[in-house]
Design an enzyme around this catalytic site. Structure first.
Site, PDB file in Angstrom:
ATOM      1  N   GLU A  77      49.767  47.379  42.449  1.00 31.86           N
ATOM      2  CA  GLU A  77      48.848  47.734  41.368  1.00 31.86           C
ATOM      3  C   GLU A  77      49.342  47.215  40.026  1.00 31.86           C
ATOM      4  OE1 GLU A  77      45.774  49.573  39.108  1.00 31.86           O
ATOM      5  OE2 GLU A  77      45.981  48.706  41.100  1.00 31.86           O
ATOM      6  N   HIS A  80      49.186  43.426  39.677  1.00 32.30           N
ATOM      7  CA  HIS A  80      47.793  43.034  39.432  1.00 32.30           C
ATOM      8  C   HIS A  80      47.436  43.206  37.968  1.00 32.30           C
ATOM      9  CE1 HIS A  80      43.330  43.977  39.466  1.00 32.30           C
ATOM     10  NE2 HIS A  80      43.398  42.720  39.826  1.00 32.30           N
ATOM     11  N   HIS A 188      33.980  46.842  38.255  1.00 25.81           N
ATOM     12  CA  HIS A 188      35.223  46.103  38.057  1.00 25.81           C
ATOM     13  C   HIS A 188      35.225  44.825  38.901  1.00 25.81           C
ATOM     14  CE1 HIS A 188      39.210  45.604  36.581  1.00 25.81           C
ATOM     15  NE2 HIS A 188      39.815  45.839  37.713  1.00 25.81           N
ATOM     16  N   HIS A 297      23.648  46.319  53.302  1.00 26.44           N
ATOM     17  CA  HIS A 297      24.502  45.152  53.076  1.00 26.44           C
ATOM     18  C   HIS A 297      24.237  44.078  54.133  1.00 26.44           C
ATOM     19  CE1 HIS A 297      27.808  42.856  51.568  1.00 26.44           C
ATOM     20  NE2 HIS A 297      28.565  43.010  52.645  1.00 26.44           N
TER      21      HIS A 297
END
Length: 404
Positions: A77, A80, A188, A297
């Site tokens: 995390e 990133h 995001h 989807h």
């Protein structure tokens, strides 16, 4: 040895490649369930990196008892966040190149950068209202600068990309502070792909100046529709991932949970806002709602596959062979990865590749869009402005270059 010549086009290409790496690594972080591995932002358990010593880990667990420290997740995390911050610097540099030394515009961008930095500092200090106000200023200034810029083509888009990357940082913050709220996680993802798309468009416009034929220009509406459909499908993919609905149908394909149309709940499936304070890690929807998301989807994938494949074939026939082939191959690869992820229970490498190929497919359509647009006169780099706005020198032989 000749020095490296840094031109606006090369800077845009480098930023685009770097944005792609950020997207792929971000997908790896999200799909490995490391999105909340650092419970604070932008630090990780109060550290600029992450806790490494035993005493630091003990203090971290004491400060955040609800989120025990896990080294194998926390580093993902925080790394990133670091590479995303580096991308922000690259986009800022590209925006400065785009405005050159035009009156007041560089000052606007510098003010936006300072406002964004102080916004982060105030957020760490707990002054959330002031932080939000500064962040809004940081986003608004580049947008205003883009409106004032007297250059068209990719240059304004480069400045807009700086505003987008600042907003993307805010979405990253909200992803953590709002405990993986699906609409924020989806936003995001879309923000990262929008940043990548804008940078890719700028890079392609600066490097490809071929004039399209009349037949190639007539393909542009079909390419735009393909981009819109793909954006919607990517949003559906983000919503599927954020709600942990990727395996809502089990390992069945094309059926879902042994049925062509299982029990579904579309009303609950697409509720965007469910309040604040709920931890969405692992998902909160029941099986019927998740199945509705997964089926939607899949239906979207069929529509997108058909349209992009038809667009790729037409592009090939009209002389746009390389972007046409890329779009066709990538859309087939993406569908195959989607099916493989279901049949193989979402292995991390394939799931990450599914995100990366989606980004490349998007870029291939942007390349098609650029090839169907006639180049404008101001698409070419304004070398004099670039020379004045970046650190460097003019070579004695008269060629323009910027040398680190």
């Amino acid at each position: 040895m000749n020095p490296i010549r840094l031109t606006p086009a090369r800077l845009a290409v480098f930023a685009t490649v770097f944005a792609f790496l950020v997207i792929v690594f971000g997908a790896f972080v999200r799909l490995s369930n490391a999105g909340l591995s650092c419970p604070d932002w932008p630090t990780c358990y109060g550290k600029a990196t992450w806790p490494g010593h035993e005493q630091d880990i003990a203090r971290a667990n004491e400060a955040f008892p609800e989120r025990p420290f896990e080294t194998h997740k926390a580093w993902r995390e925080q790394v990133h966040r670091m590479i995303a911050g580096t991308l922000g610097v690259l986009v800022f540099a590209l925006a400065l190149v785009a405005v050159g030394r035009r009156r007041r515009l560089p000052a606007m961008l510098l003010t936006a950068a300072v406002a964004a930095a102080f916004g982060v500092f105030l957020y760490i200090k707990g002054a959330y209202a002031a932080s939000a106000a500064l962040s809004l200023v940081a986003i608004a200034l580049p947008l205003f600068a883009a409106l004032r810029l007297d250059r068209g083509g990719p240059w304004r888009i480069a400045v807009v990309a700086f505003a987008v990357v600042i907003f993307q940082a805010m979405l990253g913050m909200w992803t953590v502070t709002l405990l993986l709220k699906p609409v924020v996680v989806m936003g995001h993802l879309l923000g990262g792909l929008l940043t990548f798309s804008l940078l890719g468009y700028v890079a392609l416009r600066l490097t490809d100046t071929r004039v399209p034929t009349a037949d190639q220009r007539s393909l542009q509406p079909m390419v735009i529709v393909a981009l819109v459909l793909l954006a919607i499908q990517i949003a559906l993919g983000g919503w599927t991932s954020a709600n942990y609905a990727a395996l809502a149908c089990g390992v069945d394909f094309p059926k879902c949970a042994g049925s062509w149309w299982p029990m579904t709940d579309f009303r609950e499936a697409f509720v965007l806002w469910r309040g604040i304070g709920v931890n969405y890690e692992g998902g909160v929807l029941d099986a019927a709602a998740r199945a509705a998301i997964q089926i939607t989807h899949r239906i979207g994938a069929v529509v997108v596959f058909g349209h992009i494949l038809a667009t790729a074939v037409l592009a090939w026939r009209r002389g746009l062979r390389m972007p046409g082939v890329l779009a066709g191959v990538l859309v087939c690869t993406q569908v195959a990865l989607g099916i493989a992820n279901v049949k193989l229970l979402l292995p991390l490498p394939l799931a990450t590749a599914h995100n990366g190929v989606a980004a490349l497919l998007l870029l291939s359509l942007i390349a098609l869009l650029v090839r169907t647009q006639p180049p404008h006169g101001d698409d070419q780099p304004d070398i004099s402005s670039f020379r004045r706005s970046a650190s460097g020198y003019r070579r004695n032989d008269g060629s323009d270059s910027v040398t680190p």
